[in-house]
Design a protein around this motif. Sequence first.
Motif, PDB file in Angstrom:
ATOM      1  N   CYS A   1      11.831  27.069 -19.543  1.00 27.68           N
ATOM      2  CA  CYS A   1      13.273  27.043 -19.756  1.00 27.68           C
ATOM      3  C   CYS A   1      13.904  28.204 -18.986  1.00 27.68           C
ATOM      4  O   CYS A   1      13.520  29.352 -19.163  1.00 27.68           O
ATOM      5  CB  CYS A   1      13.569  27.168 -21.241  1.00 27.68           C
ATOM      6  SG  CYS A   1      15.280  27.463 -21.601  1.00 27.68           S
TER       7      CYS A   1
ATOM      8  N   PHE B   1      22.382  22.082 -17.997  1.00 26.39           N
ATOM      9  CA  PHE B   1      22.595  23.453 -17.547  1.00 26.39           C
ATOM     10  C   PHE B   1      22.145  23.650 -16.104  1.00 26.39           C
ATOM     11  O   PHE B   1      22.565  24.577 -15.455  1.00 26.39           O
ATOM     12  CB  PHE B   1      21.805  24.431 -18.426  1.00 26.39           C
ATOM     13  CG  PHE B   1      22.401  24.641 -19.776  1.00 26.39           C
ATOM     14  CD1 PHE B   1      23.226  23.692 -20.331  1.00 26.39           C
ATOM     15  CD2 PHE B   1      22.136  25.793 -20.483  1.00 26.39           C
ATOM     16  CE1 PHE B   1      23.769  23.884 -21.578  1.00 26.39           C
ATOM     17  CE2 PHE B   1      22.684  25.998 -21.737  1.00 26.39           C
ATOM     18  CZ  PHE B   1      23.494  25.037 -22.280  1.00 26.39           C
TER      19      PHE B   1
ATOM     20  N   VAL C   1      13.749  26.229 -28.209  1.00 32.52           N
ATOM     21  CA  VAL C   1      14.078  27.563 -28.699  1.00 32.52           C
ATOM     22  C   VAL C   1      15.573  27.835 -28.592  1.00 32.52           C
ATOM     23  O   VAL C   1      16.220  28.230 -29.549  1.00 32.52           O
ATOM     24  CB  VAL C   1      13.276  28.629 -27.928  1.00 32.52           C
ATOM     25  CG1 VAL C   1      13.719  30.018 -28.325  1.00 32.52           C
ATOM     26  CG2 VAL C   1      11.805  28.463 -28.196  1.00 32.52           C
ATOM     27  N   CYS C   2      16.151  27.599 -27.403  1.00 32.04           N
ATOM     28  CA  CYS C   2      17.546  27.989 -27.235  1.00 32.04           C
ATOM     29  C   CYS C   2      18.473  26.797 -27.126  1.00 32.04           C
ATOM     30  O   CYS C   2      19.677  26.967 -27.007  1.00 32.04           O
ATOM     31  CB  CYS C   2      17.696  28.883 -26.014  1.00 32.04           C
ATOM     32  SG  CYS C   2      17.292  28.037 -24.488  1.00 32.04           S
ATOM     33  N   LEU C   3      17.930  25.577 -27.137  1.00 29.69           N
ATOM     34  CA  LEU C   3      18.722  24.354 -27.084  1.00 29.69           C
ATOM     35  C   LEU C   3      19.482  24.172 -25.777  1.00 29.69           C
ATOM     36  O   LEU C   3      20.496  23.495 -25.738  1.00 29.69           O
ATOM     37  CB  LEU C   3      19.707  24.272 -28.257  1.00 29.69           C
ATOM     38  CG  LEU C   3      19.111  24.343 -29.639  1.00 29.69           C
ATOM     39  CD1 LEU C   3      20.173  24.111 -30.674  1.00 29.69           C
ATOM     40  CD2 LEU C   3      18.026  23.308 -29.807  1.00 29.69           C
ATOM     41  N   SER C   4      19.003  24.748 -24.695  1.00 32.59           N
ATOM     42  CA  SER C   4      19.600  24.454 -23.399  1.00 32.59           C
ATOM     43  C   SER C   4      19.243  23.024 -23.010  1.00 32.59           C
ATOM     44  O   SER C   4      18.152  22.551 -23.308  1.00 32.59           O
ATOM     45  CB  SER C   4      19.050  25.385 -22.331  1.00 32.59           C
ATOM     46  OG  SER C   4      19.078  26.693 -22.777  1.00 32.59           O
ATOM     47  N   ILE C   5      20.178  22.369 -22.333  1.00 33.74           N
ATOM     48  CA  ILE C   5      19.960  20.980 -21.951  1.00 33.74           C
ATOM     49  C   ILE C   5      19.588  20.913 -20.473  1.00 33.74           C
ATOM     50  O   ILE C   5      20.239  21.548 -19.647  1.00 33.74           O
ATOM     51  CB  ILE C   5      21.230  20.158 -22.195  1.00 33.74           C
ATOM     52  CG1 ILE C   5      21.670  20.312 -23.643  1.00 33.74           C
ATOM     53  CG2 ILE C   5      21.020  18.710 -21.854  1.00 33.74           C
ATOM     54  CD1 ILE C   5      23.027  19.749 -23.914  1.00 33.74           C
ATOM     55  N   PHE C   6      18.555  20.147 -20.152  1.00 30.17           N
ATOM     56  CA  PHE C   6      18.165  19.943 -18.758  1.00 30.17           C
ATOM     57  C   PHE C   6      18.113  18.459 -18.479  1.00 30.17           C
ATOM     58  O   PHE C   6      17.806  17.666 -19.371  1.00 30.17           O
ATOM     59  CB  PHE C   6      16.788  20.561 -18.491  1.00 30.17           C
ATOM     60  CG  PHE C   6      16.757  22.036 -18.744  1.00 30.17           C
ATOM     61  CD1 PHE C   6      17.226  22.915 -17.797  1.00 30.17           C
ATOM     62  CD2 PHE C   6      16.299  22.532 -19.947  1.00 30.17           C
ATOM     63  CE1 PHE C   6      17.229  24.273 -18.046  1.00 30.17           C
ATOM     64  CE2 PHE C   6      16.296  23.886 -20.200  1.00 30.17           C
ATOM     65  CZ  PHE C   6      16.769  24.755 -19.237  1.00 30.17           C
TER      66      PHE C   6
ATOM     67  N   CYS D   1      15.542  22.474 -24.718  1.00 30.53           N
ATOM     68  CA  CYS D   1      14.607  23.549 -25.024  1.00 30.53           C
ATOM     69  C   CYS D   1      14.569  23.743 -26.526  1.00 30.53           C
ATOM     70  O   CYS D   1      15.614  23.829 -27.178  1.00 30.53           O
ATOM     71  CB  CYS D   1      15.041  24.835 -24.336  1.00 30.53           C
ATOM     72  SG  CYS D   1      14.161  26.277 -24.914  1.00 30.53           S
TER      73      CYS D   1
ATOM     74  N   THR E   1      16.848  29.390 -19.258  1.00 36.13           N
ATOM     75  CA  THR E   1      17.804  30.184 -20.011  1.00 36.13           C
ATOM     76  C   THR E   1      17.104  31.275 -20.807  1.00 36.13           C
ATOM     77  O   THR E   1      17.487  32.436 -20.747  1.00 36.13           O
ATOM     78  CB  THR E   1      18.609  29.290 -20.962  1.00 36.13           C
ATOM     79  OG1 THR E   1      19.044  28.167 -20.234  1.00 36.13           O
ATOM     80  CG2 THR E   1      19.767  30.033 -21.534  1.00 36.13           C
ATOM     81  N   CYS E   2      16.063  30.878 -21.541  1.00 32.43           N
ATOM     82  CA  CYS E   2      15.453  31.884 -22.415  1.00 32.43           C
ATOM     83  C   CYS E   2      14.105  32.354 -21.880  1.00 32.43           C
ATOM     84  O   CYS E   2      13.553  33.302 -22.407  1.00 32.43           O
ATOM     85  CB  CYS E   2      15.291  31.339 -23.829  1.00 32.43           C
ATOM     86  SG  CYS E   2      14.236  29.903 -23.940  1.00 32.43           S
ATOM     87  N   ARG E   3      13.601  31.707 -20.864  1.00 31.57           N
ATOM     88  CA  ARG E   3      12.351  32.075 -20.203  1.00 31.57           C
ATOM     89  C   ARG E   3      11.169  32.168 -21.129  1.00 31.57           C
ATOM     90  O   ARG E   3      11.018  33.022 -21.923  1.00 31.57           O
ATOM     91  CB  ARG E   3      12.494  33.376 -19.410  1.00 31.57           C
ATOM     92  CG  ARG E   3      12.537  33.097 -17.914  1.00 31.57           C
ATOM     93  CD  ARG E   3      12.789  34.373 -17.171  1.00 31.57           C
ATOM     94  NE  ARG E   3      14.214  34.623 -17.078  1.00 31.57           N
ATOM     95  CZ  ARG E   3      15.012  34.009 -16.238  1.00 31.57           C
ATOM     96  NH1 ARG E   3      14.553  33.123 -15.427  1.00 31.57           N
ATOM     97  NH2 ARG E   3      16.305  34.271 -16.203  1.00 31.57           N
TER      98      ARG E   3
END
Lengths: 281, 449
Positions: free
Chosen positions: A277, A251, A265-270, A263, A279-281
């Motif tokens: 994170c 992302f 919590v929100c499964l964002s990929i880094f 992440c 995305t969800c902070r």
Amino acid sequence: MDKASHLSVVIDLSPTQWHLCSQSSNPYPLTLQSFLSQLLAFFNSHIACKDENTLAVFGAFPGKSVLLYSSTTIAAEEHSVNADANTYRPFKVLDSTIMGSIRNQLEALELLEAEAPIGLVGAITKSLCYINRLTIPSSSTTPAEEKQAPLDPRILIFSVSPDQSPSYIPIMNSIFSAQKLKVTIDVCKIYGPDSVFLQQAAHLTGGSYLHLNRPDAVLQYLTMSFLPPPGIRQLLSVPTQDKIDFRAACFCHKKIVDIGFVCSVCLSIFCNPVPVCSTCR
Amino acid sequence: MPPRRIGDDFDADSDSDVSILDDLEDVGRARGKGKGKAIDRRRKDKGKGKAKEQPYAWEASYTRSWDTVQEDEAGSLQGAVQDLIARGRRRRLLAPATAIRRTIIRHLILVLDLSSAMMDRDMRPTRFDLMLQYAREFIVEWFDQNPLGQIGIVGMRSGLGERIGEMTGNPQEVLKAISERHKLEPNGEPSLQNAIEMARSTMSHLPTHSSREITVIFGSLTTCDPGNIHDTLESCLKDRIRISVVALAAEMKICRDLCDKTGGQFGVALNEGHFKDLLFELIPPPAARALARTGSGAPANPAADLMMMGFPTRLPDTSPPALCVCHSQLKSEGFLCPRCRAKVCDVPTDCDICGLMIVSSPHLARSYHHLFPVKAYQAVMALVDTPSPAPGCHGCAQLFEKMASTMTNTTEGMSPLGRYRCPDCHNDFCTDCDVFVHDVVHCCPGCGK
């Protein structure tokens, strides 16, 4: 082919990539003109297979996507086509509409626009919207024109451009909605490196992904593997993919990664470990 | 079985019309319930004559669709019905479009009431059969939207909590656990406390980043508990377990308390369709707001930790066979770990060689639309400020109506022209595409984002 089938075609019409594809330094160059003439033959054979077969053609141009032809809205334009004693009229209408609209769109392109990213996502989502309207008898159509919904809807994507990582999430979303609508996505990769996202699209929807070895013989590939609807294809041996890459785009930098940090919590990929994170902070 | 109905001479003040927000009334209500157990689905029995009467508290938010329908000039209902459908679809879109933090890795215990109250036939064919049917649909849809989640099943029967299905991430195993109807034959009284305690102990070992949820389908009006259920409620609060209850008979104070205090949802099903709606409302991942509410010592939003995950390459079944690292069997198909190139049979899993968590990226991608919702389209009221309006829908190329429809009332965000415009790319869409884009595709065809 006892059931009518619907075919939506998405054509990648990036001028740059088609220019590269037609270079004579390629082992098997294919020009856009020769590709389109072979494609029209394929379209004609699709509508010739059964009278009820329907067709919609979407063009993905740099920065936009356009509906080039659809067999349901054509009635108005039919009069403008000159009759020709030697051609079956529906073929003539189809051919001249598609060629005309492609020419118009390409001529309207400004020089700067030609480098914009290709509107592939828009074209795919539009074809999904179109199929959605065909399959769900909507409230806005009058009951008179409500006919038997075409079964076996499928999307065939002709791709020449490489993957654009920013479109990862929209493409994945389109794949899941195609799964929900039970739409098969077939991919025909004419030029360029394998597309990770479109491979996943074909795999997840049960379609086939074909990277052409001889792009100049595209009509042969089309009639042998993409003309029969998915129902019949189970009985034929259609080429399958050898390896499917399940990589994703991160992302943060939109890079395609095979090991990523996700992440919890929100499964964002880094692609790199980040403290917070984004995305969800 | 408790006496179900006292009759129509039932005193309307004691139970039916109170506001649930009023504490004093609430106490009286709970007491009344304990004695009489009488507030059953009286609404169903009371007939059309009483339709004007004020509804039960739990019915307050439920609009009776038949009350709002009006015939048009020609005496036809079609316009009104279409209007109603479209409005219902659009209401969903009015939810806030901002990014909310949601828990994606979910753990859910589905508690099924298997008491004799479930044999009631007020829902067709019986409450029990309907519950099983909806539970199956719920599980399928739940796994579709929460592919990394896990579900376990607990039954309430004969005063005991009964483990029916172990917690697992495989939808087929969960469905198999409730597939045999004769093993689940309802009997005796339910025990809310026993079932919740059992569910709580099942989830006690879970890591902190995952959500813990209990969803109860409750048909009875009684619960037969060994101890104080409020202690159970306290310990659930401490464990940050979110409890949601779908009641089939009537509202019970303890059920309402369980849900309100733990941040879950409570609903009483009025009919078969409403039952399904209530259950399916629990499918989308909950916003992580319950954490802030319980907040006993723990920070409101603990920093999310990152997990290292690998995205494998899938081998086709035509590749040369090789031994897999998980079962040591000779297999053609499989997935290659991106770090150590070991071959595993199935994903998601942990690589047996290097310990990397291997997931298929489509699994992760299924939940992304929760993170990046499509902005709600705005209804176009008039075309005066648009210089050259598009003749057809940008999505499906359906032509728009030229004239504004006269029947539609424009108060509820409906466009009289049937046009809905994306705030970003300013393209117009028809009603069907509007709903389809927001509910299914989650990606605007105009912006491609």
